[in-house]
Motif scaffolding. Structure first.
Motif, PDB file in Angstrom:
ATOM      1  N   ASN A  12       3.096  -9.232  -5.496  1.00  0.00           N
ATOM      2  CA  ASN A  12       3.354  -7.800  -5.675  1.00  0.00           C
ATOM      3  C   ASN A  12       4.833  -7.485  -5.850  1.00  0.00           C
ATOM      4  OD1 ASN A  12       0.596  -6.517  -5.310  1.00  0.00           O
ATOM      5  ND2 ASN A  12       0.736  -7.927  -3.576  1.00  0.00           N
ATOM      6  N   ASN A  13       5.621  -8.566  -5.982  1.00  0.00           N
ATOM      7  CA  ASN A  13       7.056  -8.442  -6.239  1.00  0.00           C
ATOM      8  C   ASN A  13       7.777  -7.541  -5.223  1.00  0.00           C
ATOM      9  OD1 ASN A  13       9.392  -8.983  -7.566  1.00  0.00           O
ATOM     10  ND2 ASN A  13       9.028  -7.546  -9.254  1.00  0.00           N
ATOM     11  N   ILE A  14       7.529  -7.805  -3.957  1.00  0.00           N
ATOM     12  CA  ILE A  14       8.197  -7.032  -2.904  1.00  0.00           C
ATOM     13  C   ILE A  14       9.303  -7.894  -2.299  1.00  0.00           C
ATOM     14  CG2 ILE A  14       7.903  -5.772  -0.721  1.00  0.00           C
ATOM     15  CD1 ILE A  14       4.845  -5.774  -1.376  1.00  0.00           C
ATOM     16  N   PRO A  15      10.570  -7.503  -2.450  1.00  0.00           N
ATOM     17  CA  PRO A  15      11.631  -8.304  -1.851  1.00  0.00           C
ATOM     18  C   PRO A  15      11.594  -8.246  -0.321  1.00  0.00           C
ATOM     19  CG  PRO A  15      12.541  -6.377  -2.973  1.00  0.00           C
ATOM     20  CD  PRO A  15      11.063  -6.331  -3.158  1.00  0.00           C
ATOM     21  N   ILE A  16      12.038  -9.343   0.289  1.00  0.00           N
ATOM     22  CA  ILE A  16      12.056  -9.419   1.757  1.00  0.00           C
ATOM     23  C   ILE A  16      13.497  -9.691   2.177  1.00  0.00           C
ATOM     24  CG2 ILE A  16      11.110 -10.635   3.772  1.00  0.00           C
ATOM     25  CD1 ILE A  16       9.132 -11.962   1.619  1.00  0.00           C
ATOM     26  N   LEU A  17      14.041  -8.850   3.014  1.00  0.00           N
ATOM     27  CA  LEU A  17      15.376  -9.123   3.550  1.00  0.00           C
ATOM     28  C   LEU A  17      15.224  -9.569   5.007  1.00  0.00           C
ATOM     29  CD1 LEU A  17      18.460  -9.075   3.104  1.00  0.00           C
ATOM     30  CD2 LEU A  17      18.446  -6.734   3.954  1.00  0.00           C
ATOM     31  N   VAL A  18      15.607 -10.816   5.248  1.00  0.00           N
ATOM     32  CA  VAL A  18      15.496 -11.366   6.600  1.00  0.00           C
ATOM     33  C   VAL A  18      16.859 -11.253   7.273  1.00  0.00           C
ATOM     34  CG1 VAL A  18      14.838 -13.400   7.953  1.00  0.00           C
ATOM     35  CG2 VAL A  18      13.877 -13.071   5.674  1.00  0.00           C
ATOM     36  N   PHE A  19      16.898 -10.639   8.426  1.00  0.00           N
ATOM     37  CA  PHE A  19      18.185 -10.476   9.100  1.00  0.00           C
ATOM     38  C   PHE A  19      17.982 -10.490  10.610  1.00  0.00           C
ATOM     39  CE2 PHE A  19      17.779  -6.053  10.517  1.00  0.00           C
ATOM     40  CZ  PHE A  19      16.687  -5.659   9.765  1.00  0.00           C
ATOM     41  N   GLY A  20      19.101 -10.623  11.326  1.00  0.00           N
ATOM     42  CA  GLY A  20      19.030 -10.738  12.778  1.00  0.00           C
ATOM     43  C   GLY A  20      19.119  -9.390  13.459  1.00  0.00           C
ATOM     44  N   LEU A  21      18.424  -9.271  14.558  1.00  0.00           N
ATOM     45  CA  LEU A  21      18.513  -8.027  15.328  1.00  0.00           C
ATOM     46  C   LEU A  21      19.504  -8.189  16.477  1.00  0.00           C
ATOM     47  CD1 LEU A  21      15.302  -6.007  16.105  1.00  0.00           C
ATOM     48  CD2 LEU A  21      17.358  -5.305  14.911  1.00  0.00           C
ATOM     49  N   ASP A  22      20.416  -9.186  16.372  1.00  0.00           N
ATOM     50  CA  ASP A  22      21.402  -9.390  17.425  1.00  0.00           C
ATOM     51  C   ASP A  22      22.185  -8.105  17.657  1.00  0.00           C
ATOM     52  OD1 ASP A  22      21.802 -10.290  14.806  1.00  0.00           O
ATOM     53  OD2 ASP A  22      23.808 -10.996  15.276  1.00  0.00           O
ATOM     54  N   SER A  23      22.372  -7.358  16.556  1.00  0.00           N
ATOM     55  CA  SER A  23      22.905  -6.017  16.709  1.00  0.00           C
ATOM     56  C   SER A  23      21.931  -5.080  16.006  1.00  0.00           C
ATOM     57  CB  SER A  23      24.286  -5.932  16.043  1.00  0.00           C
ATOM     58  OG  SER A  23      24.519  -4.622  15.632  1.00  0.00           O
ATOM     59  N   PRO A  24      21.382  -4.080  16.725  1.00  0.00           N
ATOM     60  CA  PRO A  24      20.428  -3.173  16.088  1.00  0.00           C
ATOM     61  C   PRO A  24      21.058  -2.414  14.921  1.00  0.00           C
ATOM     62  CG  PRO A  24      20.423  -2.865  18.470  1.00  0.00           C
ATOM     63  CD  PRO A  24      21.561  -3.789  18.147  1.00  0.00           C
ATOM     64  N   GLU A  70       0.813  -1.226   0.000  1.00  0.00           N
ATOM     65  CA  GLU A  70       0.000   0.000   0.000  1.00  0.00           C
ATOM     66  C   GLU A  70       0.844   1.273   0.000  1.00  0.00           C
ATOM     67  OE1 GLU A  70      -4.071  -0.476   2.193  1.00  0.00           O
ATOM     68  OE2 GLU A  70      -2.558  -1.542   3.337  1.00  0.00           O
ATOM     69  N   ILE A  71       1.928   1.257   0.755  1.00  0.00           N
ATOM     70  CA  ILE A  71       2.746   2.492   0.820  1.00  0.00           C
ATOM     71  C   ILE A  71       3.852   2.488  -0.240  1.00  0.00           C
ATOM     72  CG2 ILE A  71       2.254   2.886   3.276  1.00  0.00           C
ATOM     73  CD1 ILE A  71       5.238   2.003   3.809  1.00  0.00           C
ATOM     74  N   GLU A  72       3.862   1.445  -1.073  1.00  0.00           N
ATOM     75  CA  GLU A  72       4.848   1.319  -2.149  1.00  0.00           C
ATOM     76  C   GLU A  72       6.270   1.286  -1.601  1.00  0.00           C
ATOM     77  OE1 GLU A  72       3.729   4.463  -4.824  1.00  0.00           O
ATOM     78  OE2 GLU A  72       1.691   3.680  -4.926  1.00  0.00           O
ATOM     79  N   ALA A  73       6.452   0.493  -0.561  1.00  0.00           N
ATOM     80  CA  ALA A  73       7.804   0.320  -0.012  1.00  0.00           C
ATOM     81  C   ALA A  73       8.618  -0.537  -0.983  1.00  0.00           C
ATOM     82  CB  ALA A  73       7.720  -0.357   1.355  1.00  0.00           C
ATOM     83  N   GLU A  74       9.921  -0.261  -1.051  1.00  0.00           N
ATOM     84  CA  GLU A  74      10.772  -1.013  -1.999  1.00  0.00           C
ATOM     85  C   GLU A  74      11.182  -2.364  -1.447  1.00  0.00           C
ATOM     86  OE1 GLU A  74      13.975   1.955  -3.162  1.00  0.00           O
ATOM     87  OE2 GLU A  74      12.460   3.058  -2.034  1.00  0.00           O
ATOM     88  N   VAL A  75      11.122  -2.503  -0.142  1.00  0.00           N
ATOM     89  CA  VAL A  75      11.597  -3.740   0.472  1.00  0.00           C
ATOM     90  C   VAL A  75      10.944  -3.907   1.847  1.00  0.00           C
ATOM     91  CG1 VAL A  75      13.579  -2.627   1.622  1.00  0.00           C
ATOM     92  CG2 VAL A  75      13.759  -5.034   0.990  1.00  0.00           C
ATOM     93  N   ILE A  76      10.826  -5.158   2.273  1.00  0.00           N
ATOM     94  CA  ILE A  76      10.435  -5.407   3.665  1.00  0.00           C
ATOM     95  C   ILE A  76      11.688  -5.856   4.399  1.00  0.00           C
ATOM     96  CG2 ILE A  76       9.072  -6.845   5.242  1.00  0.00           C
ATOM     97  CD1 ILE A  76       6.986  -7.109   3.065  1.00  0.00           C
ATOM     98  N   LEU A  77      12.041  -5.161   5.431  1.00  0.00           N
ATOM     99  CA  LEU A  77      13.157  -5.587   6.275  1.00  0.00           C
ATOM    100  C   LEU A  77      12.546  -6.364   7.433  1.00  0.00           C
ATOM    101  CD1 LEU A  77      15.394  -2.392   6.422  1.00  0.00           C
ATOM    102  CD2 LEU A  77      15.373  -4.209   4.734  1.00  0.00           C
ATOM    103  N   LEU A  78      12.818  -7.650   7.425  1.00  0.00           N
ATOM    104  CA  LEU A  78      12.195  -8.526   8.414  1.00  0.00           C
ATOM    105  C   LEU A  78      13.216  -8.834   9.507  1.00  0.00           C
ATOM    106  CD1 LEU A  78       9.481 -10.003   8.728  1.00  0.00           C
ATOM    107  CD2 LEU A  78      10.442 -11.906   7.473  1.00  0.00           C
ATOM    108  N   ALA A  79      13.118  -8.075  10.593  1.00  0.00           N
ATOM    109  CA  ALA A  79      14.087  -8.230  11.678  1.00  0.00           C
ATOM    110  C   ALA A  79      13.660  -9.373  12.586  1.00  0.00           C
ATOM    111  CB  ALA A  79      14.166  -6.929  12.467  1.00  0.00           C
ATOM    112  N   LYS A  80      14.561 -10.349  12.716  1.00  0.00           N
ATOM    113  CA  LYS A  80      14.221 -11.561  13.476  1.00  0.00           C
ATOM    114  C   LYS A  80      15.248 -11.788  14.571  1.00  0.00           C
ATOM    115  CE  LYS A  80      11.120 -13.901  10.747  1.00  0.00           C
ATOM    116  NZ  LYS A  80      10.025 -14.678  11.192  1.00  0.00           N
TER     117      LYS A  80
END
Ligand code: UDP
Length: 237
Positions: A206-218, A150-160
């Motif tokens: 919707n062709n939105i890339p997802i970057l999955v990364f760790g929040l071990d360091s903010p 909806e907001i036309e974000a270029e990527v989802i940063l998925l902090a895990k």
């Protein structure tokens, strides 16, 4: 500005990410660390939408024997508590922030209005989307995918908690291998626990890339936006 890879992002923070070591509730030191990273990005000119989970307080599936819909609404309310905590930390650092909720609670936050959210983003305000999609049987991962579209974000940063996507649980298997990239279809076919399938399909469609990364360091949030190689990228391939 020059090393920004993404101008508008959707940051998904799971409830767990806000809970720190305890695994439940809110660890304000962690929230402040995350808020500091977000501030840096705002100062670099990145437009940020954020979705927070609620698993540190309540998950619909915890409601053993409860009516599922009621349990899910409780989960959505839990995300509002987290959203307010993040908003408070950001505002203490001088970052203009708006919380928009999918369930109206006008005394507490704005209702979700897409056009208004877009305007906030353009003005450099961080918009935190709370109360999930407003519907039971969904997750905040799906909310992140929906609001990102909806907001036309270029990527989802998925902090895990984990620093990427592995072929098996890295906490249980020392030989677990981390993927550098995956396609949406890989995630769905292999049943990888990156996001739930509804969220993954929505990103795929919707062709939105997802970057999955760790929040071990903010610090990682900033690295993700500046394109530093890390985590696992899920995209079309
Ligand atoms: N939830 C829901 N609809 C939504 C988003 C969330 O019903 O659109 C409920 C659901 O019960 C879920 C809880 O809110 O378990 C907390 O969200 P989630 O489990 O996604 O949080 P996270 O795992 O990211 O902390």
């Amino acid at each position: 500005m020059n090393n920004i890879k993404f101008k508008r992002i959707m940051l998904k923070l799971s409830g767990e990410a806000l809970a720190g070591e305890k695994g439940y509730g809110i660890d304000f030191e962690i929230v402040t660390e995350i808020a500091k990273q977000i501030k840096e990005l705002v100062d670099m000119g990145v437009e940020i939408g954020a979705v927070v989970g609620g698993g540190n307080i309540w998950r619909g599936r915890n409601g053993d024997g409860m009516d599922r819909t009621t349990a899910d609404y409780m989960g959505m309310l839990a995300t509002c508590i987290n959203a307010m905590a993040l908003q408070d930390s950001l505002e203490q650092l001088g970052v203009n922030t708006r919380v928009q909720t999918a369930i109206e609670m006008k005394e507490v936050a704005e209702p979700f209005i897409r056009r208004r959210a877009m305007r906030h983003l353009e003005k450099g305000r961080v918009v935190i989307f709370a109360a999930g999609t407003g519907n039971p049987y969904f997750s905040t991962d799906t909310t992140a995918a929906l609001r990102a579209a909806e907001i036309e974000a270029e990527v989802i940063l998925l902090a895990k908690k984990v620093d990427g996507v592995y072929d098996k649980d890295p906490y249980k298997h020392t030989d677990a291998k981390k993927f550098e990239t995956l396609t949406y279809i890989d995630v769905l076919d292999k049943g990888l626990q990156v996001m739930d399938s509804t969220a993954t399909s929505l990103c795929m469609d919707n062709n939105i890339p997802i970057l999955v990364f760790g929040l071990d360091s903010p610090e990682n949030i900033k690295k993700a936006v500046t394109g530093e190689k890390m985590g696992t990228l899920v995209c079309k391939g």
